[in-house]
Design an enzyme around this catalytic site. Structure first.
Site, PDB file in Angstrom:
ATOM      1  N   HIS A 102       0.488  58.757  43.019  1.00  0.00           N
ATOM      2  CA  HIS A 102       1.380  59.139  41.917  1.00  0.00           C
ATOM      3  C   HIS A 102       1.895  60.543  42.162  1.00  0.00           C
ATOM      4  O   HIS A 102       1.250  61.352  42.827  1.00  0.00           O
ATOM      5  CB  HIS A 102       0.658  59.064  40.567  1.00  0.00           C
ATOM      6  N   HIS A 104       3.349  63.935  40.098  1.00  0.00           N
ATOM      7  CA  HIS A 104       3.452  64.638  38.825  1.00  0.00           C
ATOM      8  C   HIS A 104       4.819  65.318  38.733  1.00  0.00           C
ATOM      9  O   HIS A 104       5.205  66.034  39.672  1.00  0.00           O
ATOM     10  CB  HIS A 104       2.400  65.743  38.723  1.00  0.00           C
TER      11      HIS A 104
END
Ligand code: 5GP
Length: 140
Positions: A102, A104
């Site tokens: 992922h 941010h």
């Protein structure tokens, strides 16, 4: 290191636990970080299973970068941000705490320091409102 299908983002992707969703398509999902380091902190998560940058398919990374840019532009507009911090952690030594790749996307205001990584849980109503703001500002 292998991919653990029971990690929290895999559960979100399977719909087993909720999230404050901003965007979803066949390849990725974007949702709010529950412990934001600044208001509007979102996570851009590819659906393809990989732990992090090290084992990801380059095709996945290329598509992810394009989506991150769209979310980043939306975040600037939605939160009237002066800038953005884009972060990605790899393995515990690199600060990673959830082992599904992922990115941010964190809106920043001049002079406001980042709150700690994986710090305090945000009020769900705030997360809901920020997800709506960001959703409205993203142009895919
Ligand atoms: P990492 O350290 O792996 O780069 O970041 C994981 C991020 O996921 C942290 O910023 C943390 O606040 C966030 N997080 C942890 N658990 C959950 C969860 O259940 N839902 C959401 N939306 N974010 C989470």
């Amino acid at each position: 290191m292998s991919y653990d299908t029971e990690n929290i983002f895999a559960k979100i992707l399977r719909g087993e636990i909720p999230c404050h969703k901003v965007y979803e398509d066949d390849d990725a999902i974007v949702f709010m970080d529950v412990m934001p380091q600044a208001p509007g902190h979102a996570l851009v998560v590819p659906k393809a299973a990989s732990r992090n940058m090290l084992d990801a398919d380059p095709t996945t990374l290329a598509a992810l970068a394009a989506l991150v840019q769209k979310v980043a532009r939306g975040a600037i507009a939605a939160f009237d941000a002066d800038g953005l911090t884009i972060l990605q952690f790899n393995e515990p030594a690199g600060g990673q705490t959830v082992f599904h790749l992922h990115i941010h996307v964190i809106p920043r205001q001049d002079g406001t320091p980042l709150r700690p990584h994986s710090g305090q849980m945000e009020d769900p109503e705030v997360l809901k409102a920020n997800a709506e703001k960001l959703r409205a500002a993203i142009h895919i």
